[in-house]
Design a protein around this motif. Structure first.
Motif, PDB file in Angstrom:
ATOM      1  N   ARG A  24       0.835  -1.250  -0.023  1.00 37.10           N
ATOM      2  CA  ARG A  24       0.027  -0.113  -0.058  1.00 37.10           C
ATOM      3  C   ARG A  24       0.713   1.380  -0.013  1.00 37.10           C
ATOM      4  NH1 ARG A  24      -2.692   3.757   3.118  1.00 37.10           N
ATOM      5  NH2 ARG A  24      -1.737   3.145   4.971  1.00 37.10           N
ATOM      6  N   LYS A  25       1.931   1.150   0.781  1.00 38.48           N
ATOM      7  CA  LYS A  25       2.932   2.382   0.738  1.00 38.48           C
ATOM      8  C   LYS A  25       3.927   2.492  -0.566  1.00 38.48           C
ATOM      9  CE  LYS A  25       2.696   2.470   5.768  1.00 38.48           C
ATOM     10  NZ  LYS A  25       3.370   2.299   7.218  1.00 38.48           N
ATOM     11  N   ASP A  26       4.288   1.109  -1.022  1.00 38.78           N
ATOM     12  CA  ASP A  26       5.027   1.302  -1.964  1.00 38.78           C
ATOM     13  C   ASP A  26       4.395   0.894  -3.485  1.00 38.78           C
ATOM     14  OD1 ASP A  26       7.327   1.115  -3.807  1.00 38.78           O
ATOM     15  OD2 ASP A  26       8.426  -0.190  -2.428  1.00 38.78           O
ATOM     16  N   ARG A  27       3.747   1.503  -4.157  1.00 41.26           N
ATOM     17  CA  ARG A  27       3.305   1.075  -5.189  1.00 41.26           C
ATOM     18  C   ARG A  27       3.959   0.762  -6.434  1.00 41.26           C
ATOM     19  NH1 ARG A  27      -2.230   0.733  -4.105  1.00 41.26           N
ATOM     20  NH2 ARG A  27      -2.999   1.554  -6.387  1.00 41.26           N
ATOM     21  N   ALA A  28       5.172   0.847  -6.081  1.00 42.73           N
ATOM     22  CA  ALA A  28       6.195   0.355  -7.330  1.00 42.73           C
ATOM     23  C   ALA A  28       6.381  -1.225  -7.310  1.00 42.73           C
ATOM     24  CB  ALA A  28       7.426   1.159  -7.181  1.00 42.73           C
ATOM     25  N   LEU A  29       5.893  -1.698  -6.271  1.00 50.48           N
ATOM     26  CA  LEU A  29       5.894  -3.273  -6.080  1.00 50.48           C
ATOM     27  C   LEU A  29       4.878  -3.882  -6.953  1.00 50.48           C
ATOM     28  CD1 LEU A  29       6.793  -3.579  -2.161  1.00 50.48           C
ATOM     29  CD2 LEU A  29       8.146  -4.208  -3.883  1.00 50.48           C
ATOM     30  N   LEU A  30       3.876  -3.260  -7.473  1.00 49.30           N
ATOM     31  CA  LEU A  30       2.801  -3.560  -8.000  1.00 49.30           C
ATOM     32  C   LEU A  30       3.371  -4.503  -9.353  1.00 49.30           C
ATOM     33  CD1 LEU A  30       0.097  -0.861  -7.649  1.00 49.30           C
ATOM     34  CD2 LEU A  30      -0.334  -3.348  -6.915  1.00 49.30           C
ATOM     35  N   SER A  31       4.380  -4.062  -9.884  1.00 48.59           N
ATOM     36  CA  SER A  31       4.831  -4.697 -11.229  1.00 48.59           C
ATOM     37  C   SER A  31       5.296  -6.014 -10.973  1.00 48.59           C
ATOM     38  CB  SER A  31       5.980  -3.732 -11.904  1.00 48.59           C
ATOM     39  OG  SER A  31       7.100  -3.718 -10.922  1.00 48.59           O
ATOM     40  N   THR A  32       5.914  -6.451  -9.906  1.00 47.99           N
ATOM     41  CA  THR A  32       6.426  -7.574  -9.646  1.00 47.99           C
ATOM     42  C   THR A  32       5.322  -8.377  -8.572  1.00 47.99           C
ATOM     43  OG1 THR A  32       7.826  -6.711  -7.761  1.00 47.99           O
ATOM     44  CG2 THR A  32       8.797  -7.329  -9.971  1.00 47.99           C
ATOM     45  N   ALA A  33       4.500  -7.709  -7.645  1.00 47.33           N
ATOM     46  CA  ALA A  33       3.612  -8.495  -6.847  1.00 47.33           C
ATOM     47  C   ALA A  33       2.642  -9.235  -7.249  1.00 47.33           C
ATOM     48  CB  ALA A  33       3.171  -7.422  -5.882  1.00 47.33           C
ATOM     49  N   VAL A  34       2.219  -8.765  -8.403  1.00 48.69           N
ATOM     50  CA  VAL A  34       0.791  -9.510  -9.113  1.00 48.69           C
ATOM     51  C   VAL A  34       1.422 -10.861  -9.636  1.00 48.69           C
ATOM     52  CG1 VAL A  34      -0.614  -9.588 -10.844  1.00 48.69           C
ATOM     53  CG2 VAL A  34      -0.403  -7.488  -9.676  1.00 48.69           C
ATOM     54  N   ASP A  35       2.546 -10.923  -9.985  1.00 47.86           N
ATOM     55  CA  ASP A  35       3.093 -12.200 -10.375  1.00 47.86           C
ATOM     56  C   ASP A  35       3.321 -13.050  -9.305  1.00 47.86           C
ATOM     57  OD1 ASP A  35       2.966 -12.503 -13.335  1.00 47.86           O
ATOM     58  OD2 ASP A  35       4.608 -10.911 -13.401  1.00 47.86           O
ATOM     59  N   GLU A  36       3.749 -12.477  -8.375  1.00 47.59           N
ATOM     60  CA  GLU A  36       4.149 -13.277  -6.912  1.00 47.59           C
ATOM     61  C   GLU A  36       2.934 -13.804  -6.371  1.00 47.59           C
ATOM     62  OE1 GLU A  36       6.753 -14.818  -3.770  1.00 47.59           O
ATOM     63  OE2 GLU A  36       6.408 -14.673  -5.795  1.00 47.59           O
ATOM     64  N   LEU A  37       1.909 -12.909  -6.371  1.00 46.96           N
ATOM     65  CA  LEU A  37       0.718 -13.361  -5.906  1.00 46.96           C
ATOM     66  C   LEU A  37       0.135 -14.607  -6.557  1.00 46.96           C
ATOM     67  CD1 LEU A  37      -0.789  -9.882  -4.894  1.00 46.96           C
ATOM     68  CD2 LEU A  37      -0.240 -11.819  -3.238  1.00 46.96           C
ATOM     69  N   LEU A  38       0.276 -14.503  -7.918  1.00 49.01           N
ATOM     70  CA  LEU A  38      -0.008 -15.853  -8.720  1.00 49.01           C
ATOM     71  C   LEU A  38       0.425 -16.938  -8.388  1.00 49.01           C
ATOM     72  CD1 LEU A  38      -0.403 -13.836 -12.216  1.00 49.01           C
ATOM     73  CD2 LEU A  38      -2.557 -14.928 -11.114  1.00 49.01           C
ATOM     74  N   ARG A  39       1.806 -16.764  -8.080  1.00 49.91           N
ATOM     75  CA  ARG A  39       2.707 -17.980  -8.052  1.00 49.91           C
ATOM     76  C   ARG A  39       2.412 -18.310  -6.650  1.00 49.91           C
ATOM     77  NH1 ARG A  39       6.596 -19.483  -4.653  1.00 49.91           N
ATOM     78  NH2 ARG A  39       6.578 -17.589  -3.598  1.00 49.91           N
ATOM     79  N   PHE A  40       2.203 -17.588  -5.448  1.00 51.39           N
ATOM     80  CA  PHE A  40       2.175 -18.051  -4.273  1.00 51.39           C
ATOM     81  C   PHE A  40       0.636 -18.862  -3.940  1.00 51.39           C
ATOM     82  CE2 PHE A  40       1.383 -17.265   0.246  1.00 51.39           C
ATOM     83  CZ  PHE A  40       2.483 -17.641   0.732  1.00 51.39           C
TER      84      PHE A  40
END
Length: 199
Positions: free
Chosen positions: A118-134
């Motif tokens: 929520r505080k670091d929106r730059a993480l969105l570019s990798t976070a979506v793929d990580e949530l898909l993997r996790f």
């Protein structure tokens, strides 16, 4: 934007899901799904049949119209297969999207990562793929072997139906460093949440 709204734009039709059965329904029995079209509740299979007939006579730039037109020109699939593919697009466009959002938020909270992203929106570019993997929205898929092969001393013959566990592959220690950990900045991330290849 709701995933069904995106599909509406693709098909150039306005429809929304207004009702799903309280209990989980079988993907092999689409008659249990109910759509609302023009204020009326109808079964999607009948809806798609009617839509296909309309597009056949009055083509437009929508995806359904293009599929109907392609089928008419090449005659490679039956009408039943055409409708099955269109209906599958609805399921594939709605269920995984809804699951990723809800389960993804749940995992962010459980893993104490919600405030981080929520505080670091730059993480969105990798976070979506990580949530898909996790925690993949789709855990199991079936594939038909196109040729005979041997996998870990197990013979798979041409035509055999193989069940693949995507969730297990996404936690493979040989492919991922600390696969049990949710790393929002994981890169590279060669997950197989949507199987392998073009999706």
């Amino acid at each position: 934007m709701h995933s069904f709204q995106v599909l509406s734009k693709l098909f150039e039709e306005q429809f929304n899901v207004r009702h799903f059965p309280a209990e989980p329904v079988s993907l092999y029995d689409p008659s249990q799904y109910i759509l609302e079209l023009g204020g009326k509740r109808i079964r999607p299979v009948l809806c798609l049949m009617g839509m296909a007939l309309v597009k056949e006579k009055n083509p437009d730039n929508g995806l359904l119209s293009k599929m109907v037109n392609l089928n008419q020109q090449q005659n490679e699939i039956t009408q039943k297969e055409l409708l099955a593919n269109v209906f599958f697009l609805f399921l594939a466009g709605v269920d995984p999207t809804s699951s990723l959002i809800s389960v993804g938020i749940m995992n962010l909270i459980i893993q104490n990562k919600y405030e981080t992203i929520r505080k670091d929106r730059a993480l969105l570019s990798t976070a979506v793929d990580e949530l898909l993997r996790f925690d993949s929205p789709l855990q199991l898929i079936a594939r038909t072997a196109t040729e005979k092969t041997i996998l870990h001393e197990t013979t798979i013959n041409e035509g055999d139906l193989v069940t693949v566990c995507l969730g297990s592959g996404n936690r493979d220690h040989l492919q991922f460093d600390s696969p049990e950990e949710l790393r929002l900045n994981r890169n590279p991330n060669r997950h197989i949440a949507f199987s392998h290849g073009a999706h």
